[in-house]
Design an enzyme around this catalytic site. Structure first.
Site, mmCIF file in Angstrom:
data_model
loop_
_atom_site.group_PDB
_atom_site.id
_atom_site.type_symbol
_atom_site.label_atom_id
_atom_site.label_comp_id
_atom_site.label_asym_id
_atom_site.label_seq_id
_atom_site.Cartn_x
_atom_site.Cartn_y
_atom_site.Cartn_z
ATOM 1 N N GLY A 99 0.790 -1.216 0.000
ATOM 2 C CA GLY A 99 0.000 0.000 0.000
ATOM 3 C C GLY A 99 0.823 1.267 0.000
ATOM 4 O O GLY A 99 0.463 2.252 -0.651
ATOM 5 N N LEU A 129 -5.713 -5.532 -3.496
ATOM 6 C CA LEU A 129 -5.950 -4.613 -4.606
ATOM 7 C C LEU A 129 -6.685 -3.337 -4.228
ATOM 8 O O LEU A 129 -6.654 -2.366 -4.984
ATOM 9 C CB LEU A 129 -6.714 -5.342 -5.721
ATOM 10 N N ARG A 131 -5.827 -1.280 -2.091
ATOM 11 C CA ARG A 131 -4.856 -0.265 -1.680
ATOM 12 C C ARG A 131 -3.528 -0.371 -2.422
ATOM 13 O O ARG A 131 -2.806 0.622 -2.536
ATOM 14 C CB ARG A 131 -4.594 -0.364 -0.165
ATOM 15 N N CYS A 229 18.192 7.227 14.415
ATOM 16 C CA CYS A 229 17.742 6.017 13.735
ATOM 17 C C CYS A 229 16.474 5.520 14.439
ATOM 18 O O CYS A 229 16.020 6.106 15.425
ATOM 19 C CB CYS A 229 18.831 4.948 13.735
ATOM 20 N N CYS A 246 -2.329 -4.292 9.274
ATOM 21 C CA CYS A 246 -3.494 -4.098 8.409
ATOM 22 C C CYS A 246 -4.356 -5.349 8.321
ATOM 23 O O CYS A 246 -5.579 -5.263 8.183
ATOM 24 C CB CYS A 246 -3.044 -3.689 7.011
ATOM 25 N N CYS A 307 23.407 3.483 16.306
ATOM 26 C CA CYS A 307 24.087 4.659 15.734
ATOM 27 C C CYS A 307 24.801 5.504 16.783
ATOM 28 O O CYS A 307 25.288 6.591 16.466
ATOM 29 C CB CYS A 307 23.080 5.518 14.977
ATOM 30 N N CYS A 420 -13.110 -15.845 17.133
ATOM 31 C CA CYS A 420 -12.869 -14.518 16.549
ATOM 32 C C CYS A 420 -12.450 -14.745 15.102
ATOM 33 O O CYS A 420 -12.764 -15.789 14.519
ATOM 34 C CB CYS A 420 -11.819 -13.748 17.343
#
Length: 465
Positions: A99, A129, A131, A229, A246, A307, A420
């Site tokens: 996405g 599809l 997104r 970082c 997602c 870093c 669920c």
């Protein structure tokens, strides 16, 4: 004409065959050899492996065709000819062709970037599809990297586009990233975010990172001109059961489109020699209210193990083990209960067919329960249990007592099954229900794999989402 029951059987068989075909396509694309090179070339997609790519030839002038193509941005005082040449001499690596990567890859290529590397080990699925606009229905089952390269090359054939159908990991990330000038993290999982950031620190490459979930998005820049970082901001990974992606939480397709476009803008600004807008700053987007806001985040930390002044990396660690979750954007599978506290969907189907007394609680949110459910299920959102909704708990207790009163005298307790979507929230619900129903004669069981397992193994016509 076939009888209705025959049609139902044929429809179920057709659905199963389509799933088998999609699975086989995915397996073919995930093979290390990635199929026949001749087959890929026939489809118009160049084939590359993970070896070191040639140095990007340096351009010092623009051709007549390039001046015509990029004319609308060449006249910008902030860009001009020199900025356009900087774009042409820049190599950008996109990690994730989903996405976020879809608009980013297209806009960066359209702007005239010199080389575009596209990394993704996944295959195109129909639920992508809405997104992931780099792909299409005709490319279901293709590797996302190949599909993305196909779209990009149709948009701008001048761009040197390199698809990498591979899983980025500790053994290949640094060497790959060293071959690029800028990295865009378009991944959707915590282990990959740490891996890409650590590798960018070692390769000394700026990282433009974005994320999108539900109706919200975020954007920032790491490892840029002394900036922080990812580890500077997040020194320890979050608990796996607190992370939503997602697949679990959903996303409105246009939101990653907005964030990926902003990500592309930031990549192009850095490539063209403009200042980064989001080093040490975080852009927050609320798609529901249509509002943007920017907040300051802390700068580089001198004690950061990646870093900082005394870096402890390399070697790169096992990111999946450290983060306690897999490096992909698929639905997570938590293990909060013992095996004895869970039941397979086939076992529950047999119990249902026998008519054994029990309760089935569906703990998904209302919007998901509306999509589909098992007819006998009682809706009790997990959120009501987590927030201690007194009325919901009392209603459940009363229902349980009613059902217990109907049991034969030889039944010791009432079986209560919890379901669920994937079998994660149901486990959380079982743990909470133990407390709320501790005084009642019930046996709590989680249905393993949830409704998606039910759709795959029991009822092939049951919707998957």
């Amino acid at each position: 004409m076939a009888a209705p029951e025959d049609c139902s059987v044929l429809q179920a068989a057709l659905v199963e065959r389509e799933r088998e075909i999609a699975k086989l396509k995915s397996q073919i694309n995930n093979l290390k050899g990635r199929g026949s090179c001749d087959q890929l070339l026939d489809q118009g997609v160049p084939v590359f492996d993970e070896r070191e790519v040639a140095t990007l030839p340096r351009k010092t002038t623009l051709s007549r065709d390039q001046i015509g193509r990029y004319s609308r941005q060449l006249v910008l005082p902030e860009l001009g000819v020199q900025g356009q040449l900087r774009l042409a001499n820049t190599a950008v690596l996109v990690v994730g062709c989903g996405g976020l990567g879809s608009p980013l890859a297209q806009y960066v290529a359209a702007a005239g970037i010199g080389r575009l590397g596209l990394v993704d080990h996944d295959a195109v699925e129909v639920n992508n599809l809405h997104r992931q606009v780099l792909h299409s229905e005709r490319r279901l089952g293709w590797s996302k990297a190949r599909s993305a390269a196909h779209t990009v090359q149709q948009l701008n054939s001048d761009v040197d586009c390199i698809p990498y159908h591979l899983e980025l990991c500790a053994s290949n990330a640094v060497e790959l990233i060293k071959q690029y000038n800028i990295v865009a993290d378009c991944s959707d999982n915590v282990p990959t975010r740490y891996l890409v950031s650590d590798a960018c620190v070692l390769a000394q490459v700026p990282l433009v990172s974005a994320s999108a979930l539900r109706m919200e998005g975020q954007l920032t820049v790491y490892c840029c001109k002394g900036g922080p970082c990812y580890r500077c901001i997040n020194p320890e990974p979050p608990s796996p059961d607190t992370v939503t992606n997602c697949a679990d939480g959903g996303v409105f397709g246009v939101v990653p489109g907005v964030m990926g476009s902003l990500q592309a803008l930031e990549v192009l600004k850095i490539a063209a020699g403009m200042n980064s807008s989001y080093s040490e700053r975080l852009l927050l987007f609320d798609g529901l209210s249509g509002r943007f806001r920017t907040v300051r985040i802390r700068g580089r930390q001198k004690h950061c193990i990646a870093c900082g002044d005394s870096s402890l990396i390399p070697p790169l660690p096992d990111y999946e083990s450290w983060c306690g979750t897999t490096a992909n954007d698929k639905c997570r599978h938590l293990m909060l209960l013992n095996k004895e506290e869970r039941i397979e969907v086939q076992e529950y189907k047999e119990l249902l067919e026998k008519g054994n007394p029990h309760l089935l609680l569906d703990v998904r949110p209302a919007v998901e329960f509306e999509i589909c459910s098992i007819s006998s299920a009682i809706h009790l959102p997990l959120e009501h249990l987590q927030t201690g909704n007194h009325q919901a708990v009392e209603d459940l207790r009363e229902l349980v007592l009613q059902e217990i009163s109907k049991l034969p005298s030889n039944n010791a307790s009432l079986p209560v099954f919890v379901i669920c979507k994937q079998g994660n929230d149901s486990q959380k619900a079982v743990l909470l229900l133990r407390e709320f129903l501790a005084a009642e004669a019930v046996t709590l069981m989680d249905i393993q794999g949830g409704l998606m397992a039910w759709a795959a193994r029991v009822d092939l016509m049951f919707p998957q989402y």
